[in-house]
Motif scaffolding. Structure first.
Motif, PDB file in Angstrom:
ATOM      1  N   ALA B 166      91.506  42.677  29.699  1.00 21.84           N
ATOM      2  CA  ALA B 166      90.161  42.992  29.051  1.00 21.84           C
ATOM      3  C   ALA B 166      88.859  43.032  29.906  1.00 21.84           C
ATOM      4  CB  ALA B 166      89.706  41.729  28.109  1.00 21.84           C
ATOM      5  N   VAL B 167      88.482  42.541  30.977  1.00 26.78           N
ATOM      6  CA  VAL B 167      87.477  42.767  31.713  1.00 26.78           C
ATOM      7  C   VAL B 167      87.700  44.445  32.363  1.00 26.78           C
ATOM      8  CG1 VAL B 167      86.165  42.460  34.040  1.00 26.78           C
ATOM      9  CG2 VAL B 167      86.914  40.628  32.494  1.00 26.78           C
ATOM     10  N   ASP B 168      88.943  44.625  32.793  1.00 27.36           N
ATOM     11  CA  ASP B 168      89.228  46.173  33.221  1.00 27.36           C
ATOM     12  C   ASP B 168      89.033  47.141  32.017  1.00 27.36           C
ATOM     13  OD1 ASP B 168      89.757  45.948  35.890  1.00 27.36           O
ATOM     14  OD2 ASP B 168      91.837  45.889  35.563  1.00 27.36           O
ATOM     15  N   GLU B 169      88.982  46.839  30.947  1.00 25.04           N
ATOM     16  CA  GLU B 169      88.762  47.613  29.822  1.00 25.04           C
ATOM     17  C   GLU B 169      87.520  48.124  29.498  1.00 25.04           C
ATOM     18  OE1 GLU B 169      90.701  46.798  26.210  1.00 25.04           O
ATOM     19  OE2 GLU B 169      92.639  46.213  27.067  1.00 25.04           O
ATOM     20  N   LEU B 170      86.732  47.175  30.137  1.00 26.81           N
ATOM     21  CA  LEU B 170      85.138  47.378  29.946  1.00 26.81           C
ATOM     22  C   LEU B 170      84.749  48.836  30.488  1.00 26.81           C
ATOM     23  CD1 LEU B 170      83.774  44.021  30.538  1.00 26.81           C
ATOM     24  CD2 LEU B 170      83.453  45.115  28.345  1.00 26.81           C
ATOM     25  N   PRO B 171      83.923  49.594  30.082  1.00 24.70           N
ATOM     26  CA  PRO B 171      83.404  50.692  30.767  1.00 24.70           C
ATOM     27  C   PRO B 171      82.763  50.311  32.168  1.00 24.70           C
ATOM     28  CG  PRO B 171      82.692  50.760  28.481  1.00 24.70           C
ATOM     29  CD  PRO B 171      83.271  49.437  28.585  1.00 24.70           C
ATOM     30  N   GLU B 172      82.683  51.097  32.955  1.00 25.24           N
ATOM     31  CA  GLU B 172      82.479  50.820  34.258  1.00 25.24           C
ATOM     32  C   GLU B 172      80.970  50.053  34.608  1.00 25.24           C
ATOM     33  OE1 GLU B 172      80.178  50.492  37.678  1.00 25.24           O
ATOM     34  OE2 GLU B 172      80.054  52.404  36.516  1.00 25.24           O
ATOM     35  N   PRO B 173      79.943  50.354  33.834  1.00 26.29           N
ATOM     36  CA  PRO B 173      78.626  49.766  33.951  1.00 26.29           C
ATOM     37  C   PRO B 173      78.814  48.338  33.469  1.00 26.29           C
ATOM     38  CG  PRO B 173      78.280  52.009  33.029  1.00 26.29           C
ATOM     39  CD  PRO B 173      79.824  51.776  33.064  1.00 26.29           C
ATOM     40  N   TYR B 174      79.482  48.191  32.560  1.00 28.87           N
ATOM     41  CA  TYR B 174      79.479  46.737  31.879  1.00 28.87           C
ATOM     42  C   TYR B 174      80.569  45.912  32.751  1.00 28.87           C
ATOM     43  CZ  TYR B 174      77.603  49.037  27.939  1.00 28.87           C
ATOM     44  OH  TYR B 174      77.161  50.197  27.167  1.00 28.87           O
ATOM     45  N   ARG B 175      81.704  46.595  33.322  1.00 30.17           N
ATOM     46  CA  ARG B 175      82.504  45.793  34.048  1.00 30.17           C
ATOM     47  C   ARG B 175      81.924  45.243  35.434  1.00 30.17           C
ATOM     48  NH1 ARG B 175      86.019  50.130  34.389  1.00 30.17           N
ATOM     49  NH2 ARG B 175      85.699  50.529  36.418  1.00 30.17           N
ATOM     50  N   VAL B 176      80.958  46.184  36.177  1.00 31.02           N
ATOM     51  CA  VAL B 176      80.686  45.562  37.489  1.00 31.02           C
ATOM     52  C   VAL B 176      79.541  44.244  37.098  1.00 31.02           C
ATOM     53  CG1 VAL B 176      78.712  47.634  37.434  1.00 31.02           C
ATOM     54  CG2 VAL B 176      79.485  46.284  39.323  1.00 31.02           C
TER      55      VAL B 176
END
Lengths: 79, 226
Positions: B166-176
């Motif tokens: 689920a964390v990996d599915e987040l778009p990059e700016p949110y993931r980081v």
């Protein structure tokens, strides 16, 4: 009038205890009467707890570590 | 015979250990900045090795979270420590060493993303909300309340993989942001400085990402309970 939306949008402030007294009081009154928001807060907190557990994961394998150490060894100045 | 460096003496000073004893987990009590100072002033390789041991997983983890590629993450890991060796003498201690290292790691990771044209900055969760158009959660949350599941279910290998996914599915700016704030446990202020975001902008991003993650976990545990 406080709605579920207000609980959701203020959840970070609520969890981090950053809300002013009036907002906190209004949200808590809504929370007291709204089982949906109670479940939202409970599952939100649990989600944070579980996400934090990912910190215990290790990524660096012995092979990656070995390659890194060999690279650094070649760059470190001799004593 | 391995040379007993200043680090070992320092461990002794911090912990009461005798200098000839092997370095133990007690070494963890020595602040990063002291280790850096030891390495700069005495070329103490044990001190540098301790820094590597402390941060290799954190650097790799952040690099992998941004690039989602193991090869790139390993390259970033090596680049960051080479940068550290090159620039260690210029570290002034104006910011926390760990923050500096995270910043170097994030920058190197974004360079990799750009080089591979995998930059995803146009994706947004800004409109992601769990409530309906009337601002109510009615019927959406309680039916899937999974918070009282036993730890055995919540912390199962499968559940942890779902969270990771689920964390990996987040778009990059949110993931980081989730990685630094909720996984690594940095403060809002540290993450905001590190990513060059205001605290309100950081919180806004974190908020949407957490709503997304909570929903993903709810769906997963709800499906499991059927």
């Amino acid at each position: 009038m406080v709605m579920c939306k207000d609980v959701v949008e203020n959840i970070i402030g609520y969890i981090e205890a950053e809300l002013d007294d009036k907002t906190l009081d209004e949200l808590e009154r809504h929370l007291h009467e709204c089982p949906e928001c109670q479940a939202f807060v409970r599952t939100y907190k649990k989600m944070l707890e579980l996400t934090g557990k990912l910190r215990e994961r290790t990524f660096v394998t012995p092979e990656i570590r070995q390659r890194l150490k060999e690279l650094l060894k070649s760059k470190l100045k001799p004593n | 015979m391995k040379k007993a460096g200043f680090l070992r003496k320092l461990v002794g000073a911090f912990t009461g250990q005798k200098k000839k004893e092997a370095i133990t987990p007690e070494t963890n009590r020595i602040p990063d900045e002291k280790l850096i100072e030891l390495f700069i002033t005495s070329n103490d390789k044990d001190a540098f090795e301790e820094i590597v041991n402390r941060y290799e997983d954190k650097i790799y983890g952040l690099a992998f979270r941004i690039t989602r590629d193991h090869h790139s993450a390993e390259e970033v890991l090596q680049e960051v420590f080479l940068t550290l060796l090159k620039k260690i003498g210029t570290f002034r201690g104006e910011s926390k060493f760990s923050s500096w290292l995270y910043r170097v790691t994030a920058n190197a990771s974004y360079m990799h993303l750009r080089a591979e044209k995998k930059y995803e900055s146009d994706l947004s969760l800004d409109d992601y909300v769990p409530y309906d158009e009337n601002g109510t959660l009615m019927g959406r949350i309680k039916v899937k309340d999974w918070s009282d599941r036993p730890d055995q279910a919540l912390l199962s290998k499968e559940a942890m993989e779902i969270i990771e996914k689920a964390v990996d599915e987040l778009p990059e700016p949110y993931r980081v942001v989730v990685h630094l704030r909720d996984i690594e446990g940095l403060s809002n202020e540290e993450v905001s400085v590190l990513l060059g975001l205001s605290v309100p902008a950081l919180k806004s991003r974190l908020h949407r990402a957490r709503l997304f993650l909570r929903d993903k976990l709810s769906d997963y545990f709800y499906e499991r309970s059927k």
